[in-house]
Design an enzyme around this catalytic site. Structure first.
Site, PDB file in Angstrom:
ATOM      1  CB  CYS A 151      -0.989  -0.046   1.167  1.00 41.67           C
ATOM      2  SG  CYS A 151      -2.356   1.137   0.987  1.00 41.67           S
ATOM      3  CG  HIS A 170      -4.135  -3.362   3.034  1.00 40.65           C
ATOM      4  ND1 HIS A 170      -3.390  -2.975   4.122  1.00 40.65           N
ATOM      5  CD2 HIS A 170      -4.450  -2.214   2.376  1.00 40.65           C
ATOM      6  CE1 HIS A 170      -3.261  -1.655   4.134  1.00 40.65           C
ATOM      7  NE2 HIS A 170      -3.903  -1.174   3.074  1.00 40.65           N
ATOM      8  CD  GLU A 199      -2.173  -6.233   5.267  1.00 43.99           C
ATOM      9  OE1 GLU A 199      -2.292  -5.002   5.423  1.00 43.99           O
ATOM     10  OE2 GLU A 199      -1.636  -6.740   4.267  1.00 43.99           O
TER      11      GLU A 199
END
Length: 604
Positions: A489, A573, A575
Site C-alpha cells: 500500500c 492489503h 493481510e
C-alpha cells in the site's frame, strides 16, 4: 458509598457491587489483586497512553475497588419516573452535517483513513435527585431494552454513568481473548422487508468489514496467533438491529496490557486507529470524556488467572452531582456516507437511551419475535463467501509453511497502520521469523533477510511529512544496497516513486473495497484501503534498479502490483480479511525475492 449495578447479557439477576473509589493515572496503575475485583471507568483521554492524539479534558480514570458483591432479582429495579429539561444537541444538525462533509472531503478523500467516527452530545438537566433519576433510568432500560451486552449504573461519588451498551469491547476468560466488532444500524420500525434491504446494503456490509479488519489488527497484537473470526450474526435490540462478528484467540498478556493495546474500538474511533485519533481531535476540537472509553471489570478466576470483561461506553448517559446530563452519540463516516444519513444515525442511536431518560416520547414496544429466518441466515453467511479463509479457519501448525521461506527473517517497518500486525501473523504462518518496528525507531536499514515496508495513512508525495521523508530515504537505501524488499500500500507507492513511476490520487477513495484484479496473469480477489496509486500506460517500466513488471488496471492505469529484481510491491492489503487470495499472493511474490539470499540463520 460508591456502587455499581450490572446486568450482563442473559443473566436473570443484577450484580450489586460496593466499595471504595481510587483515581489512578494510567491503566498499568489499576490495582489488581486476587480477592478484590476492580471496576474501572476508563475515559477516552487514556488513548494518550499509546501516544495517540486527543483533546485532554482531564476526565479521571476511576476504579471501584469492590469490597462487597451481591445479587438482586431484576424486579428489584422497577422503571420509575424522571424528567429532563432544557435538552438538545450541542451541535445542530446543520453544524454536525458540515463536519461530516469536511471529514469525507478532507480526510477520507485525501487518504487519511477508511472510516472515522465523529460524535455530538445531547445535553440536558435532570430535575430532582440525580441518583434517583439514574435508578429510574436503569429500571426503564432493564425492562425496555433487549440484546444489550451490559446494562449498568455506576456511581463513583463524582459522577453517575447509566446506560445499555450493545458491544463487548474485549474480554479475557480461561486464557482466551475475545472481541466483538459491531456495525450497521437498522431501525426495527422498518419491518422485515427493510431488514433484508439493510442486510444487502453495500455501505452497511463494507462498514462491518472495515471494523472487522481493524479489530483483527488489535487481536493480532494481544493474541498469540491473532484472532479467529466467527459470524456474522444479527444483534437484535428493542429499537435497533446491528450486525456483528466475534473474534477469539489465546493470549497471555496482563489484562491491563490487553486494555491498553486495544484502546479504543474502531466502532467509536475509526481506521487506522492512530490517524483516526488525529482526525477526531482536528474536527471535534473538544474532549470526549467517557464516550468511546470502556467500563472494565478486572478480577481473577478460581485458578488465580486474570479475567476481564469490558464493554464499550456507548448508549451511556453521564450525570453530574448538579444534575447536568450528557448523552454522546456518534456516526461512522465511510466513503458512501452522506451528511443527512449520518445526522439521522445519531438521532437513531440516541433514541433508545433518550426514551428511557424521558427526553423523547416513549411508547410501549411490541413484543418482537426474532428475525433470524433462513433468508436472514443465508444473507449473513454469504458475507463470508469472498473473505480470507486465513482468518476464518483453524489449521494445524506449519500447514502453510513455504520451504524456501522457512526460518528466514523478515523485518516489517510500520508506517502507523497496525495492519502490519496481521501481516506479521501471515508471514509467520508461511514460515518466516518476523520483527515489527515502528518507522520512528528505524534510522538505518535493519538487519534481516527481507525488508517489508508496510501501509499507513497520508500523502506519499508529501516529503515535508517526516514519516514520508524517512520512508523514502530508507526504501531508497534498500534499493541501492540490493536488499530484498516487499512493499504494501503506502510502501508500494513510495517504492513506485523511487522506481520512477508517477503517483496519482484516485478519483474516489478505495477504502474497504474488495475487487478481483489481474495480477501477472492470475485473477486475484484482494482488498484495498487507499486513496493514492502509482499509474502507468505500459506493463513494463525501466528503472535504475532493473526492469519492473507491472500489474496495470486497463480501466484507469493504476498499478495494483509490481515486481523486479529483488523487490515487489502490492497496492492492496494481502493481510486484510477482504483479501480472499492474500496468502496466495504472498506465496507467489515472496520466494523469488529471497532466492539468492543466504540467511545467517540458515546453513549455506
Amino acid at each position: 458509598m460508591p456502587f455499581a449495578l450490572l446486568h450482563r447479557d442473559g443473566a436473570d439477576h443484577v450484580e450489586v457491587l460496593t466499595g471504595d473509589v481510587v483515581t489512578v493515572p494510567t491503566l498499568a496503575d489499576i490495582p489488581l489483586h486476587p480477592g478484590t475485583p476492580v471496576l474501572a471507568v476508563i475515559p477516552y483521554r487514556q488513548i494518550g497512553e499509546r501516544g495517540f492524539d486527543c483533546v485532554d479534558d482531564g476526565a479521571p480514570l476511576e476504579c471501584l475497588l469492590v469490597r462487597s458483591a451481591g445479587r438482586e432479582p431484576l424486579d428489584a429495579f422497577p422503571p420509575g419516573p424522571l424528567t429532563l429539561r432544557d435538552g438538545g444537541f450541542d451541535l445542530s444538525d446543520d453544524e454536525y452535517g458540515r463536519i461530516v462533509e469536511e471529514v469525507l472531503r478532507d480526510e477520507i478523500g485525501h487518504g487519511e483513513g477508511a472510516n472515522f467516527v465523529i460524535h455530538r452530545v445531547y445535553e440536558a438537566t435532570v430535575e430532582g435527585d440525580p441518583l434517583a433519576a439514574a435508578r429510574a433510568a436503569f429500571g426503564r432500560l432493564l425492562t425496555g431494552e433487549q440484546g444489550t451486552y451490559w446494562t449498568f449504573l455506576v456511581d463513583t461519588g463524582e459522577r453517575i454513568l447509566v446506560g445499555a451498551t450493545p458491544e463487548r469491547h474485549v474480554s479475557v476468560t480461561d486464557g482466551v481473548t475475545m472481541m466483538n466488532p459491531i456495525s450497521g444500524t437498522y431501525r426495527n420500525d422498518g419491518g422485515y422487508p427493510g431488514l433484508l434491504d439493510f442486510l444487502r446494503d453495500p455501505k452497511e456490509i463494507e462498514e462491518l468489514y472495515m471494523v472487522l479488519d481493524e479489530e483483527l489488527k488489535m487481536m493480532a497484537t494481544v493474541a498469540e496467533h491473532g484472532g479467529q473470526v466467527a459470524g456474522p450474526y444479527l444483534k437484535e435490540m428493542a429499537r435497533l438491529t446491528h450486525t456483528e462478528y466475534l473474534l477469539a484467540g489465546h493470549g497471555s498478556l496482563d489484562v491491563r496490557d490487553v486494555l491498553r493495546e486495544t484502546m479504543f474500538a474502531p466502532t467509536v474511533t475509526g481506521s487506522p486507529i492512530e490517524n483516526a485519533c488525529r482526525v477526531i481531535a482536528r474536527h471535534e476540537r473538544r474532549g470526549r470524556r467517557y464516550y468511546a472509553g470502556v467500563l472494565a471489570l478486572l478480577d481473577h478466576d478460581e485458578q488465580g488467572r486474570q479475567t476481564l470483561d469490558a464493554p464499550i461506553l456507548i448508549r451511556t448517559a453521564e450525570i453530574s452531582p448538579d444534575g447536568s446530563l450528557r448523552v454522546p452519540v456518534g456516526a461512522t463516516l465511510v466513503r458512501h456516507s452522506t451528511a443527512a444519513g449520518e445526522v439521522a444515525e445519531t438521532h437513531t442511536k440516541a433514541a433508545g437511551l433518550l426514551s428511557a431518560l424521558g427526553a423523547v416520547p416513549s411508547q410501549p414496544l411490541p413484543v418482537r419475535g426474532t428475525a433470524q429466518t433462513a433468508e436472514v441466515r443465508e444473507l449473513l453467511a454469504a458475507r463470508n463467501d469472498e473473505l480470507a479463509r486465513f482468518w476464518l479457519d483453524s489449521r494445524a501448525p506449519g500447514a502453510l509453511t513455504v520451504p524456501s521461506l522457512a526460518g528466514r527473517h523478515a523485518v516489517i517497518v510500520d508506517a502507523e497502520d497496525t495492519f502490519t500486525a496481521m501481516l506479521a501473523h501471515q508471514l509467520k504462518a508461511l514460515g518466516l521469523r518476523v520483527t515489527l518496528l515502528p518507522w520512528t525507531s528505524v534510522t538505518t536499514l535493519p538487519e534481516g533477510d527481507l525488508l517489508v515496508f508496510g501501509p499507513g495513512p497520508g500523502d506519499p508525495s508529501n516529503l515535508a511529512d517526516p514519516k514520508m521523508a524517512a520512508l523514502h530515504r530508507l526504501a531508497g537505501e534498500a534499493l541501492e544496497a540490493r536488499r530484498p524488499l516487499f512493499a504494501v500500500c503506502l510502501g508500494q507507492q513510495i517504492l513506485a516513486s523511487l522506481l520512477g513511476l508517477s503517483l496519482a490520487r484516485r478519483d474516489s477513495p478505495y477504502q474497504g473495497l474488495a475487487r478481483e484484479v489481474d495480477l501477472f496473469g492470475t485473477v486475484r480477489r484482494v482488498g484495498f484501503y487507499s486513496s493514492f496509486s502509482a499509474v502507468s500506460d505500459e506493463p513494463v517500466a525501466a528503472s535504475p534498479y532493473g526492469p519492473v513488471e507491472l500489474a496495470v488496471d486497463p480501466s484507469d492505469r493504476t498499478v495494483h502490483a509490481l515486481r523486479g529484481p529483488g523487490f515487489a510491491g502490492v497496492q492492496f492489503h494481502p493481510e486484510s480479511v477482504l483479501s480472499r487470495d492474500g496468502v496466495d499472493v504472498l506465496r507467489e511474490l515472496l520466494p523469488p525475492l529471497l532466492s539468492d539470499v543466504v540467511s545467517p540463520a540458515l546453513p549455506g
